[in-house]
Design an enzyme around this catalytic site. Structure first.
Site, PDB file in Angstrom:
ATOM      1  CE  LYS A 291      -6.038   4.482   5.515  1.00 49.09           C
ATOM      2  NZ  LYS A 291      -4.826   3.751   5.205  1.00 49.09           N
TER       3      LYS A 291
ATOM      4  N   GLY B 275       0.819  -1.219   0.000  1.00 49.63           N
ATOM      5  CA  GLY B 275       0.000   0.000   0.000  1.00 49.63           C
ATOM      6  C   GLY B 275       0.847   1.260   0.000  1.00 49.63           C
TER       7      GLY B 275
ATOM      8  CB  THR C 233       0.994   3.671   4.714  1.00 51.23           C
ATOM      9  OG1 THR C 233      -0.316   4.160   4.418  1.00 51.23           O
ATOM     10  CG2 THR C 233       1.535   4.360   5.947  1.00 51.23           C
TER      11      THR C 233
ATOM     12  CE  LYS D 185      -3.103  -5.726   6.471  1.00 43.08           C
ATOM     13  NZ  LYS D 185      -2.789  -4.628   5.520  1.00 43.08           N
TER      14      LYS D 185
ATOM     15  CG  ASP E  86      -7.886  -0.687   3.929  1.00 46.04           C
ATOM     16  OD1 ASP E  86      -7.297   0.164   3.249  1.00 46.04           O
ATOM     17  OD2 ASP E  86      -7.809  -1.903   3.723  1.00 46.04           O
TER      18      ASP E  86
ATOM     19  N   GLY F  77      -7.778  -3.163   1.229  1.00 42.31           N
ATOM     20  CA  GLY F  77      -8.092  -2.091   0.285  1.00 42.31           C
ATOM     21  C   GLY F  77      -7.173  -2.154  -0.927  1.00 42.31           C
TER      22      GLY F  77
ATOM     23  CD  GLU G 253      -1.967  -6.598   2.944  1.00 38.96           C
ATOM     24  OE1 GLU G 253      -1.446  -5.585   2.477  1.00 38.96           O
ATOM     25  OE2 GLU G 253      -3.161  -6.642   3.286  1.00 38.96           O
TER      26      GLU G 253
HETATM   27  C1  5RP Z   1      -3.530  -3.783   1.117  1.00 41.44           C
HETATM   28  C2  5RP Z   1      -3.844  -3.204   2.440  1.00 41.44           C
HETATM   29  C3  5RP Z   1      -3.270  -1.863   2.720  1.00 41.44           C
HETATM   30  O1  5RP Z   1      -2.359  -1.999   3.754  1.00 41.44           O
HETATM   31  C4  5RP Z   1      -4.358  -0.920   3.100  1.00 41.44           C
HETATM   32  O2  5RP Z   1      -5.288  -0.872   2.020  1.00 41.44           O
HETATM   33  C5  5RP Z   1      -3.830   0.501   3.375  1.00 41.44           C
HETATM   34  O3  5RP Z   1      -3.384   1.080   2.197  1.00 41.44           O
HETATM   35  P1  5RP Z   1      -2.762   2.537   2.149  1.00 41.44           P
HETATM   36  O4  5RP Z   1      -1.509   2.509   2.953  1.00 41.44           O
HETATM   37  O5  5RP Z   1      -2.518   2.781   0.676  1.00 41.44           O
HETATM   38  O6  5RP Z   1      -3.797   3.496   2.704  1.00 41.44           O
HETATM   39  O7  5RP Z   1      -4.498  -3.778   3.261  1.00 41.44           O
HETATM   40  O8  5RP Z   1      -4.216  -4.985   0.911  1.00 41.44           O
END
Ligand code: 5RP
Length: 221
Positions: free
Chosen positions: A120, A26, A28, A93, A83, A95, A102
């Site tokens: 979040k 993701g 982050t 999670k 998320d 997203g 994961e």
């Molecule tokens: C991927 C995830 C991500 O960690 C989650 O969607 C957060 O994403 P971002 O850091 O882009 O906000 O679960 O499957």
């Protein structure tokens, strides 16, 4: 520096020489990878495993040694995004569609750190659509079941077609608004043949690092 970057850079302080590190997925996590690669250039020695093709590609391009999971017999620390995170450090999670890998990496890590921006942090999970990874075969039956259960399902799409995960599956997002019993819901969903994984991560995060304004807040289990 934005909140995601602040949380991400703080998390790199938890990575020590000799560790095998799980790399989440993701935007982050991408900030974390950049900081980690800087530390590696300064002499930090670690090995890593990746939770997605995207992370594998970025980490490798940044000079981080990413191993096949088959070559690794332990994971000391995994750093991943989320998320939504509730006050008990349970989360949603997926997203970024990497929930299956994961969860496999998180479940085999000694310590799990999540890095998030302050948006979040929620009191109750469920506003963010809950991703459910499903086998394509017969996924229309699961979809109908979820409709009947009033879970407001939608197939995740990419360029007009069903999105395909790294594991070759589809994702059905459930628009639930609020989840009162995350453990019960995960158990319920996993009863159905064809459901591969659910984006509810309960009891997994040990530490959550949240960027808030120009500071970070650290929450521990
Ligand atoms: C991927 C995830 C991500 O960690 C989650 O969607 C957060 O994403 P971002 O850091 O882009 O906000 O679960 O499957």
């Amino acid at each position: 520096m934005n909140e995601k970057q602040l949380a991400a850079e703080k998390s790199v302080e938890f990575i020590k020489d000799g560790m095998i590190v799980g790399l989440g997925t993701g935007s982050t996590v991408n900030f974390m990878l950049k900081k980690l690669s800087e530390q590696i250039k300064k002499g930090l020695k670690i090995k890593a495993v990746a939770t997605s093709q995207l992370t594998y590609q970025l980490a490798s391009a940044l000079g981080i040694e990413v191993m096949d999971t088959e070559l690794v017999n332990r994971i000391d620390l995994t750093i991943d995004g989320a998320d939504e995170v509730d006050p008990n450090l349970n989360g949603i999670k997926g997203g970024g569609a990497a929930l299956l890998y994961e969860k496999i990496i998180a479940g085999n890590s000694t310590t799990n750190i999540w890095i998030v921006d302050s948006s979040k942090l929620v009191n109750k999970l469920g506003k963010f659509p809950l991703p459910v990874e499903v086998v394509p075969y017969g996924s229309n039956f699961l979809f109908s079941k979820f409709e009947k259960m009033k879970f407001n399902p939608s197939f995740r799409k990419f360029e007009g077609k069903n999105f395909i995960t790294d594991g070759g599956h589809f994702i059905i997002d459930l628009n639930l608004k609020i989840i009162n019993d995350s453990v019960g819901l995960e158990k319920e969903l996993k009863k159905y043949a064809g459901v591969v994984e659910v984006g509810l991560f309960t009891g997994i995060a040990d530490i959550v690092i949240a960027g808030k304004g120009d500071k970070v807040e650290i929450f521990k289990k």
